[in-house]
Design a protein around this motif. Structure first.
Motif, PDB file in Angstrom:
ATOM      1  N   THR A  80      -7.568  -6.025  -4.907  1.00 22.51           N
ATOM      2  CA  THR A  80      -7.168  -4.643  -4.703  1.00 22.51           C
ATOM      3  C   THR A  80      -8.339  -3.825  -4.179  1.00 22.51           C
ATOM      4  N   MET A  81      -8.050  -2.858  -3.363  1.00 24.27           N
ATOM      5  CA  MET A  81      -9.097  -1.933  -2.907  1.00 24.27           C
ATOM      6  C   MET A  81      -8.507  -0.528  -2.826  1.00 24.27           C
ATOM      7  N   GLN A  82      -9.304   0.466  -3.167  1.00 21.49           N
ATOM      8  CA  GLN A  82      -8.862   1.856  -3.087  1.00 21.49           C
ATOM      9  C   GLN A  82      -9.210   2.337  -1.685  1.00 21.49           C
ATOM     10  N   ASN A 109      -1.048   1.857  -6.983  1.00 23.01           N
ATOM     11  CA  ASN A 109      -1.644   3.192  -7.111  1.00 23.01           C
ATOM     12  C   ASN A 109      -1.640   3.949  -5.781  1.00 23.01           C
ATOM     13  N   PRO A 146      -1.574   8.417  -0.400  1.00 21.28           N
ATOM     14  CA  PRO A 146      -2.481   8.901  -1.449  1.00 21.28           C
ATOM     15  C   PRO A 146      -1.845   9.863  -2.448  1.00 21.28           C
ATOM     16  N   PHE A 201       0.845  -1.200   0.000  1.00 22.83           N
ATOM     17  CA  PHE A 201       0.000   0.000   0.000  1.00 22.83           C
ATOM     18  C   PHE A 201       0.878   1.247   0.000  1.00 22.83           C
ATOM     19  N   GLY A 241      -2.891   5.478  -2.592  1.00 21.92           N
ATOM     20  CA  GLY A 241      -4.088   5.203  -1.801  1.00 21.92           C
ATOM     21  C   GLY A 241      -4.627   3.792  -1.930  1.00 21.92           C
ATOM     22  N   GLU A 242      -3.970   2.948  -2.707  1.00 16.74           N
ATOM     23  CA  GLU A 242      -4.461   1.580  -2.949  1.00 16.74           C
ATOM     24  C   GLU A 242      -3.859   0.582  -1.953  1.00 16.74           C
ATOM     25  N   PRO A 293      -9.060   7.927  -1.370  1.00 17.63           N
ATOM     26  CA  PRO A 293      -9.077   8.539  -2.703  1.00 17.63           C
ATOM     27  C   PRO A 293      -7.699   9.114  -3.018  1.00 17.63           C
ATOM     28  N   PRO A 294      -7.232   8.972  -4.263  1.00 17.52           N
ATOM     29  CA  PRO A 294      -5.928   9.547  -4.584  1.00 17.52           C
ATOM     30  C   PRO A 294      -5.924  11.056  -4.346  1.00 17.52           C
TER      31      PRO A 294
END
Ligand code: SF4
Length: 516
Positions: free
Chosen positions: A253-255, A239, A201, A198, A241-242, A258-259
């Protein structure tokens, strides 16, 4: 405040005796591959990432029922023997190389950090720096949670444990922790049967995902050079924030957050990353070459040859020479067996330290007007000695060209420039620095030139050049870091989350589903 208006002062006597290099905090490598020798893959991955940290290293392995670990101070090849790797058998592994900027540099500070959540053991590895851990640590201590080290990584591990006990799911514990911690983090974590990765963000520190050949498993690493090393193909970046989770159930995968404004560290391109790593689809070597081309456009010099300071100045020297139509020559030789400049308060011994690392070739330099290209000037403690080496070898002129802008602001996101008074460009004009290093001329790449030379990406952090900080820094964290007259941009006051209790944060996060 324009630094070019500042009067030169006796900077050399003001700076602490430390090397003229920035240090990245760490390198992270994780692998989930039940049919492979995961400890050995991790060992090789860490060897590829050794440039990111040389103080300590560790490997943790999940064998299906628990997590085993070996970590110690030293380089990867010094710490791990054949017998150590043979004893670390499992299906998932996590490795780390460390240059400590948060907390002690002792054994307890070495990573991965091992922690127990009820009967589940986790190991956590971190690249970056968290800026709000003092408050969180105090809150956790008030809840009778003890600490063994002073690192921000242990605070994150304990916070993950705290929330996991409440939610009964590790990924929820991670998500709630991400909602609370602030700063730069690229983290990987294992438990006995799963790998997690992880990233903050803003995506400040790098973390990439790869797949082993033959679909044997998955790898996460700080740089693509580590994927290359173990025969994994690059799939994508983790990514901002992922949370990625890899287990027998596959890759999920989970976000979690939020980016935020994208802000990948541009200094990775200048200095930290290995030249053979690929960032945003292009090798770091090619990017440094492009910076050198821009530098030659912006700051040409009348000279005969171009010489790069090994190793990270070499691609820029090639780019400069290509654009300027000059020959690039090997005028400086690096002794590869001296890891760091010997730091001595005495000037003679400090010069000896530079000579241990570098020597100049008089048959290349004698009688030549030389453009000397290096990646950056940070504290300014060694460039003067390199110029002197060139002159002693017979160079008649030395024009220093720096393949990045002036480092004027401290970094709070995992790099060891703690205070502005250590940075020569925050203390002196370019002309003042030129005088101190004894060069015939001195020029830096512009910020615009640097950004234009980097491959397209959603957004960079360039705060050490611009003072525009992408993540709010609590005043307690930045206190004493800035010189009088410098006003950093976007440094906030205490962020809202820091005024909430852990329960408040957990409640807010739980309300935003998709996180829990
Ligand atoms: S301040 Fe500089 S070194 Fe720190 S993350 Fe930003 S670009 Fe990188």
């Amino acid at each position: 405040m324009s630094e070019t208006n500042m009067a030169p002062r006796d900077f050399a006597s003001a700076v602490p005796a430390c090397p003229d290099e920035l240090h990245d905090e760490c390198g992270v490598f994780g692998v989930w591959a039940p049919s492979a020798d995961v400890a050995r893959l991790t060992y090789f991955g860490l060897r590829a990432l050794q440039h990111r940290g040389q103080e300590s290293t560790g490997i943790a392995v999940g064998d299906g029922s628990t997590v085993l670990i070996r970590k110690d101070l030293g380089l990867v090849e010094q710490v791990f023997s054949e017998a150590d790797l043979a004893a670390l058998q499992g299906k998932v592994a996590l490795g780390h190389v460390r240059y400590g900027t948060s907390g002690g540099k002792d054994w307890e500070g070495a990573q991965p950090h091992l922690s127990a959540i009820d009967d589940v053991i986790i190991a956590l590895a971190h690249n970056g720096t968290l800026v709000n851990t003092d408050d969180i640590r105090n809150e956790l201590i008030e809840r009778n949670i003890g600490f063994r080290s002073t690192t921000d990584t242990e605070v994150a591990a304990k916070l993950i444990g705290y929330y996991t006990q409440k939610t009964h799911r590790l990924r929820d514990g991670i998500a709630k922790t991400m909602a609370l911690i602030r700063g730069a983090y690229a983290m990987a974590l294992i438990r006995e049967n799963a790998l997690y990765a992880f990233r903050d963000p803003n995506g400040i520190r790098p973390l990439v995902l790869g797949e082993l050949s033959g679909a044997r498993g998955w790898v996460v690493a700080s740089e693509t050079c580590a994927l290359e090393m173990v025969g994994a193909r690059y799939v994508r970046d983790v990514n901002p924030g992922e949370i990625i989770r890899i287990s027998d159930s596959g890759l999920k995968t989970m976000q979690a957050l939020p980016p935020a404004v994208p802000a990948s560290c541009i200094f990775e391109q200048v200095y930290f990353a290995r030249p053979d790593s690929v960032v945003n689809g292009r090798s770091v070597f090619a990017t440094r070459f492009a910076m050198g081309e821009r530098l030659a456009e912006e700051a040409p010099a009348s000279a005969d040859i171009v010489v790069g300071v090994p190793d990270s100045g070499l691609p820029g020297a090639e780019g400069f020479a290509s654009e300027a139509g000059l020959a690039v020559k090997t005028g400086l030789i690096k002794n590869r067996y001296v890891a760091r400049t010997f730091i001595q308060p005495d000037q003679d011994l400090r010069e000896l330290g530079v000579k241990l690392k570098l020597s100049a070739l008089s048959d290349v330099l004698a009688g030549q007007r030389v453009v000397l290209v290096d990646d950056s000037i940070v504290r300014g403690t060694t460039m003067g000695q390199i110029v002197k080496l060139c002159r002693e070898a017979g160079a008649v002129e030395v024009h220093v060209r720096i393949n990045s802008p002036e480092v004027t602001w401290p970094c709070f996101y995992g790099i060891d420039t703690a205070t502005q008074d250590q940075l020569i460009s925050a203390n002196m004009s370019i002309e003042g620095i030129r005088e101190v290093i004894g060069a015939d001329s001195l020029a830096f790449l512009s910020v615009g030139g640097l950004i234009a030379a980097c491959p397209r990406c959603p957004g960079h952090c360039a705060a050490c050049f611009t003072g525009e900080y992408p993540v709010a820094i609590p005043p307690t964290f930045s206190e004493g870091s800035f010189l009088e007259g410098y006003e950093p941009k976007a440094l906030s006051r205490r962020s809202a989350s820091l005024q909430m209790s852990l329960e408040d944060i957990a409640r807010i996060v739980a309300e935003k589903e998709g996180v829990a």
